[in-house]
Write a protein that holds these residues in place. Structure first.
Motif, short mmCIF file in Angstrom:
data_model
loop_
_atom_site.label_atom_id
_atom_site.label_comp_id
_atom_site.label_asym_id
_atom_site.label_seq_id
_atom_site.Cartn_x
_atom_site.Cartn_y
_atom_site.Cartn_z
N ARG A 64 0.84 -1.21 0.00
CA ARG A 64 0.00 0.00 0.00
C ARG A 64 0.87 1.25 0.00
NH1 ARG A 64 -5.68 -0.57 1.78
NH2 ARG A 64 -6.03 -2.77 2.05
N GLN A 100 -5.36 12.95 -3.33
CA GLN A 100 -6.62 12.29 -3.68
C GLN A 100 -6.55 10.85 -3.17
OE1 GLN A 100 -9.22 13.57 -5.66
NE2 GLN A 100 -8.31 15.60 -5.75
N ASP A 159 -7.05 7.24 -2.55
CA ASP A 159 -7.84 6.15 -3.11
C ASP A 159 -7.88 5.04 -2.05
OD1 ASP A 159 -9.21 4.42 -4.76
OD2 ASP A 159 -7.40 3.76 -5.83
N PRO A 160 -9.06 4.60 -1.62
CA PRO A 160 -9.14 3.59 -0.57
C PRO A 160 -8.46 2.27 -0.94
CG PRO A 160 -11.29 4.60 -0.91
CD PRO A 160 -10.38 5.11 -1.99
N ALA A 161 -8.31 1.98 -2.20
CA ALA A 161 -7.68 0.72 -2.60
C ALA A 161 -6.17 0.75 -2.41
CB ALA A 161 -8.02 0.40 -4.05
N THR A 162 -5.57 1.94 -2.55
CA THR A 162 -4.11 2.02 -2.45
C THR A 162 -3.64 2.72 -1.18
OG1 THR A 162 -4.10 4.12 -3.67
CG2 THR A 162 -3.86 2.07 -4.95
N THR A 163 -4.54 3.31 -0.43
CA THR A 163 -4.16 4.01 0.80
C THR A 163 -3.86 3.01 1.91
OG1 THR A 163 -5.61 5.83 0.19
CG2 THR A 163 -4.89 5.74 2.46
#
Length: 157
Positions: free
Chosen positions: A50, A57, A59-63
């Protein structure tokens, strides 16, 4: 893989230090265990797959998950407080610390025996054993003290 090896080395060093007799070494071993636990908590957050926790910005997928980082921060504060407490105990108990090893032995020192007041000189060839020592309570009834205690308190034992 590198993180797992680092945690393993920290735990091995901590176990080695905690097995020593000195209180300061035990405290340093605790510090190493705390660091190993912190690294393990950080690894649980998935730092290798991650990105940063906050950005422009997010992004919940990469945060990255912020919860393991909060746990590590809390663990650092708790470990620091416990380390200070253990160091104070080590400094206060310095007079009681017997980490220098046994005295006497085959060096001809003085060794206190198992009976009160019995002192023998080890290695000098003279000793006062249990058979030579006089018993201060010889000829007394062993139950006399219990009967006296019953008379004083009024409660039978």
């Amino acid at each position: 893989m590198t993180l797992a090896l680092t945690v393993g080395v920290l735990v091995a060093g901590a176990v080695y230090l905690m097995m020593q007799r000195g209180l300061v070494r035990v405290v340093l071993g605790f510090v190493l265990v705390a660091h190993a636990a912190n690294l393990t908590l950080m690894a649980a957050g998935g730092t290798d797959r991650r990105g940063e926790p906050l950005g422009q910005q997010p992004d919940p997928a990469t945060t990255a998950d912020a919860l393991p980082q909060a746990f590590v921060l809390t663990a650092i504060v708790i470990a620091f407080a416990i380390t200070i407490y253990l160091l104070v105990l080590a400094a206060a108990g310095r007079e009681d610390d017997d980490t220098d090893g046994p005295t006497g032995g085959d060096m001809g020192g003085t060794d206190v025996g198992p009976h009160l007041g019995e002192v023998s000189t080890v290695g000098a060839g003279t000793s006062r054993g249990a058979a030579d020592a006089e018993d201060p309570h010889e000829g007394e009834d062993p139950d006399e003290e219990m009967r006296h205690r019953d008379d004083v308190t009024g409660v039978p034992s």
